[in-house]
Motif scaffolding. Structure first.
Motif, short mmCIF file in Angstrom:
data_model
loop_
_atom_site.label_atom_id
_atom_site.label_comp_id
_atom_site.label_asym_id
_atom_site.label_seq_id
_atom_site.Cartn_x
_atom_site.Cartn_y
_atom_site.Cartn_z
N ALA A 93 -66.91 -14.55 76.62
CA ALA A 93 -68.14 -13.88 76.23
C ALA A 93 -67.85 -12.71 75.30
O ALA A 93 -68.55 -12.51 74.29
CB ALA A 93 -68.88 -13.39 77.48
N PHE A 94 -66.83 -11.93 75.61
CA PHE A 94 -66.48 -10.80 74.75
C PHE A 94 -66.05 -11.30 73.37
O PHE A 94 -66.41 -10.74 72.33
CB PHE A 94 -65.36 -9.98 75.40
N GLY A 95 -65.26 -12.38 73.36
CA GLY A 95 -64.87 -12.97 72.09
C GLY A 95 -66.06 -13.45 71.28
O GLY A 95 -66.11 -13.29 70.06
N ALA A 96 -67.05 -14.02 71.97
CA ALA A 96 -68.26 -14.48 71.28
C ALA A 96 -69.04 -13.31 70.70
O ALA A 96 -69.56 -13.39 69.58
CB ALA A 96 -69.13 -15.28 72.25
N VAL A 97 -69.14 -12.21 71.44
CA VAL A 97 -69.87 -11.03 70.97
C VAL A 97 -69.22 -10.48 69.70
O VAL A 97 -69.91 -10.12 68.73
CB VAL A 97 -69.92 -9.96 72.07
N ILE A 98 -67.90 -10.39 69.69
CA ILE A 98 -67.19 -9.91 68.49
C ILE A 98 -67.55 -10.77 67.29
O ILE A 98 -67.85 -10.27 66.19
CB ILE A 98 -65.67 -9.92 68.72
N ARG A 99 -67.55 -12.07 67.49
CA ARG A 99 -67.81 -12.98 66.37
C ARG A 99 -69.27 -12.92 65.91
O ARG A 99 -69.55 -12.97 64.71
CB ARG A 99 -67.41 -14.40 66.78
N ILE A 100 -70.19 -12.81 66.84
CA ILE A 100 -71.60 -12.70 66.47
C ILE A 100 -71.83 -11.47 65.61
O ILE A 100 -72.59 -11.50 64.63
CB ILE A 100 -72.48 -12.67 67.74
N VAL A 145 -57.18 -13.67 64.71
CA VAL A 145 -58.00 -14.87 64.89
C VAL A 145 -59.43 -14.63 64.44
O VAL A 145 -59.99 -15.39 63.62
CB VAL A 145 -57.95 -15.35 66.36
N PHE A 146 -60.07 -13.56 64.94
CA PHE A 146 -61.47 -13.36 64.51
C PHE A 146 -61.55 -12.79 63.10
O PHE A 146 -62.59 -12.91 62.44
CB PHE A 146 -62.27 -12.53 65.52
N TYR A 147 -60.47 -12.21 62.59
CA TYR A 147 -60.46 -11.76 61.20
C TYR A 147 -60.53 -12.97 60.26
O TYR A 147 -61.27 -12.97 59.28
CB TYR A 147 -59.19 -10.95 60.92
N VAL A 148 -59.75 -14.00 60.58
CA VAL A 148 -59.72 -15.20 59.74
C VAL A 148 -61.03 -15.97 59.82
O VAL A 148 -61.56 -16.43 58.80
CB VAL A 148 -58.52 -16.10 60.12
N SER A 149 -61.57 -16.12 61.02
CA SER A 149 -62.76 -16.98 61.18
C SER A 149 -64.06 -16.22 60.98
O SER A 149 -64.89 -16.58 60.13
CB SER A 149 -62.74 -17.64 62.56
N ALA A 150 -64.27 -15.15 61.74
CA ALA A 150 -65.57 -14.49 61.77
C ALA A 150 -65.79 -13.53 60.60
O ALA A 150 -66.92 -13.32 60.18
CB ALA A 150 -65.76 -13.75 63.10
N TRP A 151 -64.73 -12.93 60.10
CA TRP A 151 -64.91 -12.06 58.94
C TRP A 151 -64.66 -12.82 57.64
O TRP A 151 -65.51 -12.89 56.78
CB TRP A 151 -63.98 -10.84 59.00
N MET A 204 -72.05 -20.61 57.81
CA MET A 204 -70.80 -21.13 57.28
C MET A 204 -69.61 -20.76 58.16
O MET A 204 -68.65 -21.52 58.28
CB MET A 204 -70.57 -20.61 55.86
N LYS A 205 -69.67 -19.58 58.78
CA LYS A 205 -68.55 -19.13 59.61
C LYS A 205 -68.63 -19.67 61.04
O LYS A 205 -67.63 -19.64 61.78
CB LYS A 205 -68.53 -17.60 59.66
N LEU A 206 -69.80 -20.13 61.44
CA LEU A 206 -70.01 -20.51 62.84
C LEU A 206 -69.05 -21.60 63.33
O LEU A 206 -68.52 -21.48 64.45
CB LEU A 206 -71.46 -20.95 63.03
N PRO A 207 -68.79 -22.68 62.57
CA PRO A 207 -67.89 -23.72 63.10
C PRO A 207 -66.51 -23.19 63.46
O PRO A 207 -65.94 -23.56 64.49
CB PRO A 207 -67.82 -24.73 61.95
N ALA A 208 -65.95 -22.31 62.62
CA ALA A 208 -64.63 -21.76 62.93
C ALA A 208 -64.68 -20.87 64.16
O ALA A 208 -63.73 -20.86 64.97
CB ALA A 208 -64.10 -20.98 61.73
N CYS A 209 -65.76 -20.13 64.33
CA CYS A 209 -65.88 -19.26 65.50
C CYS A 209 -66.01 -20.07 66.78
O CYS A 209 -65.43 -19.72 67.82
CB CYS A 209 -67.08 -18.33 65.33
N VAL A 210 -66.76 -21.16 66.73
CA VAL A 210 -66.85 -22.05 67.89
C VAL A 210 -65.47 -22.65 68.19
O VAL A 210 -65.07 -22.77 69.36
CB VAL A 210 -67.89 -23.15 67.64
N ALA A 211 -64.74 -23.00 67.13
CA ALA A 211 -63.39 -23.54 67.32
C ALA A 211 -62.47 -22.50 67.95
O ALA A 211 -61.60 -22.86 68.76
CB ALA A 211 -62.82 -24.02 65.99
N ASP A 212 -62.64 -21.23 67.60
CA ASP A 212 -61.86 -20.16 68.25
C ASP A 212 -62.03 -20.22 69.77
O ASP A 212 -61.05 -20.17 70.53
CB ASP A 212 -62.33 -18.78 67.79
#
Length: 420
Positions: free
Chosen positions: A18-25, A138-144, A99-107
Motif C-alpha cells: 500500500a505504501f508503495g502504491a501511494v508513492i507511485r500514485i 524502482v519507483f524513480y524508473v517507473s513512476a517518475w 502511460m506510467k501505470l503499467p510499469a507501476c503495477v508491474a512494480d
C-alpha cells in the motif's frame, strides 16, 4: 503461500504494498522524462488510429524497439482511453499517469513475486517485497521516469521463481515473454540455458541435457511465434530487428550513454565526459563495440559453465545477476538503467548476509547513476553531476562489484556459502 504466515505478516506485506502504491500514485502525473513519454504516447496513438498490426512498419514517433508484449500493453491503454485517438504527446497529466501505470503495477507484481519466492520465510518475504516496491531506484524508473523495465522483469523474475520450483517449461515460456518485452532481457539467456542443461544432465547425462535444452528452446520459440502472430502480415519481426539495428548503429552508437562503467571512464579520460562513437575501427576492422562483445560474451560463457558445474538455486540467481552486470559493465551502448535487473533479481537471495551487502552497495551506486544521469531537477543535477569525480568513483565501484560477483559465482562447489 499461507503455511507459517501469521496475521502480522500479512498485514506487514499489505502495508508495504500500500505504501508503495501511494508513492507511485503521487508520482504518476509528474513530468518525468518528457522526450521518452512523448514517444511512447506517439506509439499508443498509432495503435489507436491505425491498429496494432502496423506498429513496427513505421510510426511518426520513430522506430519501435520494444517487443510485442509492450505493443499489447499499449493496445490496452489505447482501448481504455479514447483520447489516444487524438493525443500525440504527454503534455496532459492524466495521459502521463496512464502511460506510467503499467510499469507501476508491474512494480507491485515484482514485490508479490519476491514474497512468493521467499514464502517459507514470511518475514524475509515481507522484506523482499519492500526492498523492491520501496526502493528509490524502482519507483524513480517507473513512476517518475515512465520507463518499462519492471514489465520485462515481471516475467523475468517469474521465470526465476518457476525454475527454482522445478517448472522449467514455465520458466522457458516466461523467459520468452521477457525477451519479447525488451531486449534488455538478453543477458538472462545463457544462465538459463546452462540451468536447463544442468537439470537435464542430472536426470539423463548428456542426452538428458540436450533434450532439456531442446524442450526449453521449443517452448520459448513457440511463445515467441505466438506473440508475433498479429504483426506477421506487415513484416513486424523483421521491421523490429531493423529498428533495433537503427538504434544500435545510428542513434545510440556511443561507448556509454551515461552508464557508469569502464567505457564511461574512457570517455571521461579522452573526451571529458562527451560521447565517443563505438563503431570507429581502431585495429583493422576491429571496433570498440567488438571488444565489448568479445569480453561480455566470453565472461557470460564462464558464468554459464559455473552454473552447469554447480546447479544450485543460489548459483542460478547469482549467475543471472553476474550476467546482467557483465553486459552493463563491458558492453558499449549501455544506458544508466540497464543494470536494473540485478537490483530486482538479487532480492530473492536477501536472507544471505553476503548478498545483502552486495545488494545494498549496488543499489546505492545504481540509484546515484540514475539520478545523476537523468536528474529530476536542475538543482539535483548540479549536486550530482554524472561526470567528473562522482562518475569516475561510480564507474570504479560498479566495475569492482561486477568483478567481485564474477569471482563469487565462479567459485568452486566446495566453497562455503550461506545460501537460502
Amino acid at each position: 503461500m499461507t503455511a507459517g504466515w501469521r496475521r502480522a505478516d500479512w498485514l506487514a506485506l499489505a502495508a508495504v504494498l500500500a505504501f508503495g502504491a501511494v508513492i507511485r500514485i503521487a508520482l504518476l502525473p509528474s513530468e518525468g522524462l518528457r522526450g521518452d513519454l512523448d514517444q511512447f504516447v506517439g506509439w499508443v496513438h498509432h495503435i489507436a488510429t491505425r491498429g496494432l498490426g502496423s506498429l513496427y512498419s513505421g510510426t511518426d514517433a520513430g522506430p519501435v524497439t520494444f517487443g510485442p508484449v509492450m505493443a499489447y500493453v499499449w493496445s490496452v491503454l489505447a482501448a481504455v482511453q479514447p483520447a489516444f485517438a487524438t493525443v500525440t504527446d504527454a503534455s496532459d497529466p492524466g495521459i502521463r499517469a496512464l502511460m506510467k501505470l503499467p510499469a507501476c503495477v508491474a512494480d507491485l507484481g515484482l514485490g508479490l513475486l519476491a514474497a512468493f519466492a521467499l514464502r517459507d520465510r514470511p518475514r524475509w518475504a515481507v522484506v523482499a517485497a519492500g526492498a523492491i516496491v520501496l526502493h528509490p531506484a524502482v519507483f524513480y524508473v517507473s513512476a517518475w521516469w515512465g520507463q518499462y523495465e519492471s514489465i520485462f522483469l515481471l516475467s523475468g523474475l517469474g521465470a526465476v521463481v518457476a525454475a527454482l520450483n522445478g517448472r522449467n517449461g514455465l520458466a522457458a515460456a516466461l523467459l520468452a515473454v521477457s525477451l519479447m518485452t525488451k531486449p534488455q532481457a538478453i543477458p538472462l539467456l545463457i544462465p538459463f540455458a546452462a540451468w536447463f542443461w544442468a537439470q537435464g544432465y542430472r536426470d539423463g547425462e548428456v542426452r538428458g541435457a540436450i533434450l532439456a535444452v531442446a524442450r526449453a528452446a521449443l517452448v520459448g520459440l513457440g511463445v515467441i511465434a505466438a506473440l508475433w502472430l498479429p504483426f506477421l502480415a506487415t513484416g513486424g519481426p523483421m521491421a523490429y530487428l531493423g529498428n533495433v539495428s537503427t538504434y544500435q548503429n545510428e542513434t545510440f552508437n556511443v561507448l556509454s550513454l551515461r552508464a557508469w562503467n569502464p567505457w564511461w571512464l574512457l570517455q571521461e579520460a579522452v573526451a571529458g565526459g562527451d560521447f565517443i562513437r563505438d563503431d570507429i575501427a581502431f585495429a583493422g576492422p576491429l571496433k570498440l563495440r567488438h571488444v565489448g562483445y568479445l569480453v561480455a560474451g566470453g565472461l557470460s560463457l564462464v558464468i554459464g559453465w559455473a552454473i552447469v558445474r554447480d546447479a544450485r538455486p543460489q548459483t542460478l540467481v547469482l549467475g543471472l545477476v553476474a550476467s546482467v552486470l557483465v553486459v552493463f559493465t563491458f558492453m558499449t551502448q549501455m544506458h544508466e538503467r540497464y543494470a536494473y535487473a540485478a537490483l530486482i533479481l538479487l532480492v530473492v537471495l536477501l536472507p544471505t548476509t553476503r548478498v545483502r551487502q552486495v545488494w545494498l552497495a549496488f543499489g546505492a551506486l545504481f540509484t546515484l547513476n540514475l539520478v545523476a544521469a537523468i536528474p529530476p531537477t536542475p538543482t539535483v543535477g548540479a549536486l550530482l553531476p554524472v561526470d567528473g569525480p562522482l562518475g569516475i568513483a561510480g564507474s570504479l565501484g560498479m566495475t569492482g562489484l561486477t568483478v567481485a560477483l564474477l569471482v563469487w559465482v565462479t567459485a568452486t562447489r566446495n566453497a562455503s556459502h550461506d545460501g537460502p
